[in-house]
Design a protein around this motif. Structure first.
Motif, PDB file in Angstrom:
ATOM      1  N   ASP A 171      -4.719  11.325  -4.865  1.00  0.00           N
ATOM      2  CA  ASP A 171      -4.231  11.535  -6.227  1.00  0.00           C
ATOM      3  C   ASP A 171      -5.255  12.357  -6.992  1.00  0.00           C
ATOM      4  OD1 ASP A 171      -1.795   9.926  -6.265  1.00  0.00           O
ATOM      5  OD2 ASP A 171      -3.141   8.217  -6.024  1.00  0.00           O
ATOM      6  N   HIS A 178     -12.425   0.725 -10.334  1.00  0.00           N
ATOM      7  CA  HIS A 178     -11.363  -0.284 -10.159  1.00  0.00           C
ATOM      8  C   HIS A 178     -11.779  -1.614 -10.812  1.00  0.00           C
ATOM      9  CE1 HIS A 178      -8.254   1.583  -7.770  1.00  0.00           C
ATOM     10  NE2 HIS A 178      -9.075   1.958  -6.806  1.00  0.00           N
ATOM     11  N   SER A 199      -6.546  -1.954  -2.069  1.00  0.00           N
ATOM     12  CA  SER A 199      -5.839  -0.673  -2.070  1.00  0.00           C
ATOM     13  C   SER A 199      -5.627  -0.207  -0.645  1.00  0.00           C
ATOM     14  CB  SER A 199      -6.646   0.341  -2.875  1.00  0.00           C
ATOM     15  OG  SER A 199      -7.794   0.661  -2.154  1.00  0.00           O
ATOM     16  N   GLY A 200      -5.308   1.088  -0.492  1.00  0.00           N
ATOM     17  CA  GLY A 200      -5.061   1.619   0.841  1.00  0.00           C
ATOM     18  C   GLY A 200      -6.342   1.769   1.649  1.00  0.00           C
ATOM     19  N   HIS A 241      -9.503   0.015   0.636  1.00  0.00           N
ATOM     20  CA  HIS A 241     -10.458  -1.090   0.514  1.00  0.00           C
ATOM     21  C   HIS A 241      -9.775  -2.395   0.118  1.00  0.00           C
ATOM     22  CE1 HIS A 241     -11.219   2.328  -2.305  1.00  0.00           C
ATOM     23  NE2 HIS A 241     -10.440   1.578  -3.044  1.00  0.00           N
ATOM     24  N   GLY A 273      -3.537  -2.537   1.836  1.00  0.00           N
ATOM     25  CA  GLY A 273      -2.586  -1.440   1.578  1.00  0.00           C
ATOM     26  C   GLY A 273      -2.257  -0.681   2.850  1.00  0.00           C
ATOM     27  N   PHE A 304       0.249  -2.700   4.739  1.00  0.00           N
ATOM     28  CA  PHE A 304       1.589  -2.490   4.162  1.00  0.00           C
ATOM     29  C   PHE A 304       2.144  -1.143   4.632  1.00  0.00           C
ATOM     30  CE2 PHE A 304       0.963  -5.621   0.582  1.00  0.00           C
ATOM     31  CZ  PHE A 304       2.225  -6.193   0.627  1.00  0.00           C
ATOM     32  N   ASP A 305       1.314  -0.108   4.542  1.00  0.00           N
ATOM     33  CA  ASP A 305       1.784   1.254   4.855  1.00  0.00           C
ATOM     34  C   ASP A 305       2.141   1.408   6.338  1.00  0.00           C
ATOM     35  OD1 ASP A 305       1.455   1.950   2.218  1.00  0.00           O
ATOM     36  OD2 ASP A 305      -0.505   2.870   2.508  1.00  0.00           O
ATOM     37  N   PRO A 311       3.982   6.644   1.284  1.00  0.00           N
ATOM     38  CA  PRO A 311       3.320   5.350   1.455  1.00  0.00           C
ATOM     39  C   PRO A 311       4.337   4.240   1.255  1.00  0.00           C
ATOM     40  CG  PRO A 311       2.796   6.255  -0.710  1.00  0.00           C
ATOM     41  CD  PRO A 311       3.745   7.220  -0.048  1.00  0.00           C
ATOM     42  N   GLY A 312       4.287   3.248   2.122  1.00  0.00           N
ATOM     43  CA  GLY A 312       5.394   2.304   2.189  1.00  0.00           C
ATOM     44  C   GLY A 312       5.235   1.006   1.432  1.00  0.00           C
ATOM     45  N   ASP A 362       7.803  -3.848  -0.894  1.00  0.00           N
ATOM     46  CA  ASP A 362       7.908  -4.695  -2.091  1.00  0.00           C
ATOM     47  C   ASP A 362       9.364  -4.745  -2.576  1.00  0.00           C
ATOM     48  OD1 ASP A 362       7.644  -5.887  -4.570  1.00  0.00           O
ATOM     49  OD2 ASP A 362       6.077  -4.554  -5.310  1.00  0.00           O
ATOM     50  N   GLY A 395      -4.325  -0.312  -5.898  1.00  0.00           N
ATOM     51  CA  GLY A 395      -2.895  -0.027  -5.745  1.00  0.00           C
ATOM     52  C   GLY A 395      -2.034  -1.201  -5.322  1.00  0.00           C
ATOM     53  N   VAL A 396      -2.551  -2.066  -4.446  1.00  0.00           N
ATOM     54  CA  VAL A 396      -1.737  -3.183  -3.942  1.00  0.00           C
ATOM     55  C   VAL A 396      -1.479  -4.221  -5.044  1.00  0.00           C
ATOM     56  CG1 VAL A 396      -1.590  -5.009  -2.192  1.00  0.00           C
ATOM     57  CG2 VAL A 396      -2.529  -2.796  -1.579  1.00  0.00           C
ATOM     58  N   ASN A 398       1.903  -4.875  -6.411  1.00  0.00           N
ATOM     59  CA  ASN A 398       2.906  -5.649  -5.669  1.00  0.00           C
ATOM     60  C   ASN A 398       3.494  -6.778  -6.518  1.00  0.00           C
ATOM     61  OD1 ASN A 398       3.452  -8.145  -3.647  1.00  0.00           O
ATOM     62  ND2 ASN A 398       3.973  -6.204  -2.690  1.00  0.00           N
ATOM     63  N   CYS A 416      -4.146   0.421 -12.230  1.00  0.00           N
ATOM     64  CA  CYS A 416      -4.456  -0.254 -10.958  1.00  0.00           C
ATOM     65  C   CYS A 416      -4.564   0.749  -9.833  1.00  0.00           C
ATOM     66  CB  CYS A 416      -3.332  -1.222 -10.586  1.00  0.00           C
ATOM     67  SG  CYS A 416      -3.468  -2.790 -11.393  1.00  0.00           S
ATOM     68  N   THR A 417      -3.623   1.698  -9.790  1.00  0.00           N
ATOM     69  CA  THR A 417      -3.677   2.716  -8.737  1.00  0.00           C
ATOM     70  C   THR A 417      -4.776   3.715  -9.115  1.00  0.00           C
ATOM     71  OG1 THR A 417      -1.958   3.889  -9.903  1.00  0.00           O
ATOM     72  CG2 THR A 417      -1.233   2.520  -8.112  1.00  0.00           C
TER      73      THR A 417
HETATM   74  O1  KG4 Z   1      -5.562   2.249  -5.236  1.00  0.00           O
HETATM   75  P1  KG4 Z   1      -4.556   3.152  -4.571  1.00  0.00           P
HETATM   76  O2  KG4 Z   1      -3.629   3.921  -5.463  1.00  0.00           O
HETATM   77  O3  KG4 Z   1      -5.258   4.204  -3.642  1.00  0.00           O
HETATM   78  C1  KG4 Z   1      -6.306   3.888  -2.772  1.00  0.00           C
HETATM   79  O4  KG4 Z   1      -7.476   3.898  -3.211  1.00  0.00           O
HETATM   80  O5  KG4 Z   1      -5.961   3.601  -1.592  1.00  0.00           O
HETATM   81  O6  KG4 Z   1      -3.727   2.224  -3.545  1.00  0.00           O
HETATM   82  C2  KG4 Z   1      -2.706   2.764  -2.726  1.00  0.00           C
HETATM   83  C3  KG4 Z   1      -2.174   1.643  -1.856  1.00  0.00           C
HETATM   84  C4  KG4 Z   1      -1.207   2.150  -0.776  1.00  0.00           C
HETATM   85  O7  KG4 Z   1      -1.547   1.530   0.445  1.00  0.00           O
HETATM   86  C5  KG4 Z   1       0.143   1.669  -1.283  1.00  0.00           C
HETATM   87  O8  KG4 Z   1       1.091   1.440  -0.263  1.00  0.00           O
HETATM   88  C6  KG4 Z   1      -0.229   0.377  -1.965  1.00  0.00           C
HETATM   89  O9  KG4 Z   1      -1.438   0.690  -2.644  1.00  0.00           O
HETATM   90  N1  KG4 Z   1       0.803  -0.071  -2.907  1.00  0.00           N
HETATM   91  C7  KG4 Z   1       1.516  -1.198  -2.758  1.00  0.00           C
HETATM   92  C8  KG4 Z   1       2.418  -1.242  -3.842  1.00  0.00           C
HETATM   93  N2  KG4 Z   1       2.227  -0.127  -4.608  1.00  0.00           N
HETATM   94  C9  KG4 Z   1       1.222   0.576  -4.025  1.00  0.00           C
HETATM   95  N3  KG4 Z   1       1.464  -2.156  -1.828  1.00  0.00           N
HETATM   96  C10 KG4 Z   1       2.309  -3.192  -1.954  1.00  0.00           C
HETATM   97  N4  KG4 Z   1       3.217  -3.298  -2.959  1.00  0.00           N
HETATM   98  C11 KG4 Z   1       3.298  -2.360  -3.914  1.00  0.00           C
HETATM   99  N5  KG4 Z   1       4.185  -2.482  -4.908  1.00  0.00           N
END
Ligand code: KG4
Ligand code: ZN
Length: 346
Positions: free
Chosen positions: A15, A118, A145-146, A148, A172, A175-176, A187-188, A193, A279-280, A283, A309-310
């Protein structure tokens, strides 16, 4: 000289984000360009593509952030930029841009640890969000997150103790990968969710590794493999039929582990305040169960809105401006680092 307002740049992963933040934590603007579509083709983040897209998106976003904040460079006292941890090629784009602007505009810059951003995100404020009045240090935080998944005790600015961390995959990432195996794309996490909302979380049995061990560490690779085996065993048709139940059951296993570790940390460290960030923490099941638990225990739970959060530059700006006002600035020699520094945490 007091640093009243900073421009912040975040390019550690996929991002591109720019924000204008002041020293009270007010977000005057935050803008971002997502690269999800570019990476979805490959089923995951491609570092080269991330770096190239940051370099295309960054300058227009800086102009947009200044304009939305109704600022000119004259109003900006410093530049905060993520320089660790992250994808090196991606970090370099933000870092060289921050250095060039710092030289050109004659203002200082500071390299910021993304994870500190964060952890301090709950303090951000805008017209729709502010932390509860009784929120402040110390608190226990789960950054998920994805890239950490770690549990921290946050005692003050720069005083962060790592209580536990994932021994393998981040939540994360788990999940992905599951979403990708189930054919939900990348990203899944958010798609799992959504589907889980109509599913039965008890229908399929998934492992909860290290749930009852005495450490605060976590492990998600066993769950990921178990998801893969389940999907292979069921076959495409049954997977499709059972998608909501599969997603709900898989999600429940992750949420159970995260909440068990958070609850134990809050108890052991006698913390009245807890946060979820990364990011997680978007959820919906995790949020709902965390809220229920916190209400039962009489704890103040803060989960910043999803935009904080993201990955976002506002949190980097806040961490940066606090440190700049404590006299910390970076030199032109500063480089990017794929890892956080040992000195970032206790
Ligand atoms: O913090 P972030 O935006 O980027 C990183 O630093 O990684 O986190 C992204 C992660 C991805 O793995 C994405 O699938 C997860 O957060 N994520 C979710 C949800 N929204 C984003 N995981 C589960 N449920 C969600 N609603
Ligand atoms: Zn992040």
């Amino acid at each position: 000289m007091a640093i009243n307002k900073v421009l912040a740049i975040e390019t550690s992963c996929d991002d591109t984000s720019v924000a204008v933040v002041d020293k009270e934590g007010w977000v005057h603007s935050v803008v971002a360009a997502s690269q999800d579509l570019e990476h979805e083709l490959y089923g995951g983040i491609v570092p080269e593509i991330a770096a190239r897209n940051h370099s295309l998106a960054l300058i227009p976003l800086i102009e947009e952030a200044l304009s939305k904040a109704q600022c000119t460079w004259k109003d900006i006292d410093g530049i905060a930029v993520t320089n660790r941890p992250g994808l090196v090629g991606a970090l370099i784009v933000g870092l060289v841009t921050a250095k060039a602007l710092s030289q050109a505009k004659g203002i200082p810059f500071l390299g910021v640890n993304h994870l500190e951003g964060h952890l301090l995100a709950p303090f951000l404020k805008d017209s729709q969000y502010a932390p509860p009045e009784d929120f402040g240090y110390p608190y226990v935080g789960l950054a998920i997150s994805g890239g950490h998944t770690s549990l921290y005790q946050i005692k003050g600015l720069g005083d962060y103790k790592v209580l536990g961390t994932t021994k393998d995959d981040a939540a994360g990432e788990c999940f992905d990968k599951f979403a990708k195996m189930a054919g939900l794309g990348f990203p899944g996490g958010v798609r799992v969710d959504k589907l889980a909302k109509t599913g039965d979380p008890t229908k399929f049995d998934f492992p909860r590794s290290m749930l009852n061990d005495s450490s605060f560490d976590m492990s998600f690779s066993g769950l990921k493999s178990s998801g893969q085996r389940m999907i292979e065993t069921l076959g495409p048709e049954k997977v499709q039929e059972n998608l909501p139940d599969l997603c709900a059951s898989f999600q429940e296993a992750i949420v159970d582990v995260l909440l068990a570790k958070l609850a134990r940390a809050a108890k052991v460290y006698r913390s009245k305040r807890v946060i979820l960030t990364g990011g997680v923490s978007a959820n919906s099941r995790l949020r709902a169960r965390a809220e229920e638990w916190a209400a039962k225990k009489g704890l103040t739970l803060v989960v910043p809105p999803i935009r904080y959060c993201t990955d976002n530059a506002a949190m980097i700006g806040y961490a940066g401006i606090l440190r700049m006002n404590a006299g910390e600035f970076s030199e032109m020699e500063l480089g990017p680092s794929p890892q956080a520094l040992a000195s970032d945490f206790k």
